[in-house]
Design an enzyme around this catalytic site. Structure first.
Site: not given
Ligand code: SAH
Length: 215
Positions: A64
């Site tokens: 993000s």
């Molecule tokens: N917090 C992260 C942002 C990641 S983007 C950072 O600091 O980089 C969002 C993430 O949520 C992705 O990796 C995606 O695979 C995950 N995601 C999507 N749906 C999900 C679910 N149902 N359970 C767990 N993770 C999920």
């Protein structure tokens, strides 16, 4: 000048930019000073690591915007020793920021390859963070209840399991919506009631409904 020196300068400028964009929780800003965002990216992206941009990870997922990470961290009102559940580990950067702020962080990722890569990285950078492979819609009952819950993917609705796993008095920060999301902060005022506050529109990758995905 070494690369490290350039990256250090870029980090200082990012922190000033976050201040200008309204981040005033010193605990958040100090965490951005402690945690090196470039360590969460492939080296060819290091020159952009301290720009306020979202970047693609090799697995196709996204790290993000720093200002979004800072904003969600500020909304959470973290104090030392609180337990925090994060849904969507991704690169691990958000988890590392919360841990640097003094929280005990548990983080769940549904994409197995990403879970494995990030678990390895976090074990090197900050071994206090607990990483789990699973479906965030179910939360993480094993370590519940939590003082804080943060969702870092766009949720079509507020998952019931997360509400149940939040302590009374606890706070959940979650972007809610399908195409685009509204940032919401819920405070659990008693077992049956949430107080809702709304904080503008954001774009997150979707929180996916199916079971955790094995690669
Ligand atoms: N917090 C992260 C942002 C990641 S983007 C950072 O600091 O980089 C969002 C993430 O949520 C992705 O990796 C995606 O695979 C995950 N995601 C999507 N749906 C999900 C679910 N149902 N359970 C767990 N993770 C999920």
């Amino acid at each position: 000048m070494t690369d490290d020196y350039l990256l250090l300068g870029a980090k200082k400028r990012l922190i000033e930019e976050l201040r200008r964009k309204g981040i005033d929780d010193e605990n958040v800003l100090e965490a951005f000073d402690k945690v090196e965002r470039h360590r969460f990216l492939e080296s060819f992206l290091w020159n952009r690591a301290y720009d306020d941009v979202a970047l693609k990870l090799l697995t196709g997922q996204t790290i993000s915007h720093p200002s979004t990470v800072a904003f969600q961290s500020q909304l959470l009102k973290i104090t030392k020793g609180l337990s925090v559940l994060e849904i969507g580990t991704g690169s691990g950067f958000q988890a590392a920021i919360l841990s640097a702020m003094g929280a005990h962080v548990y983080t769940v990722e549904r994409q197995e390859l990403l879970y494995k890569r990030t678990s390895k990285l976090l074990a090197e950078l900050d071994s206090r963070i607990v990483t789990c492979f699973g479906d965030g819609y179910k939360g993480l009952p094993r370590f519940a209840p939590y003082d804080r819950i943060i969702v870092t993917c766009g949720a079509p609705n507020v998952p019931e399991a997360l509400v149940l796993q939040l302590k009374v008095g606890g706070i959940m920060v979650i972007p809610v919506g399908d195409e685009s999301q509204t940032m919401k902060r819920f405070t659990k005022i008693d077992e049956n009631n949430l107080q809702e506050e709304v904080f503008g529109d954001f774009l997150f990758v979707p929180m996916l409904k199916n079971e955790a995905k094995r690669n």
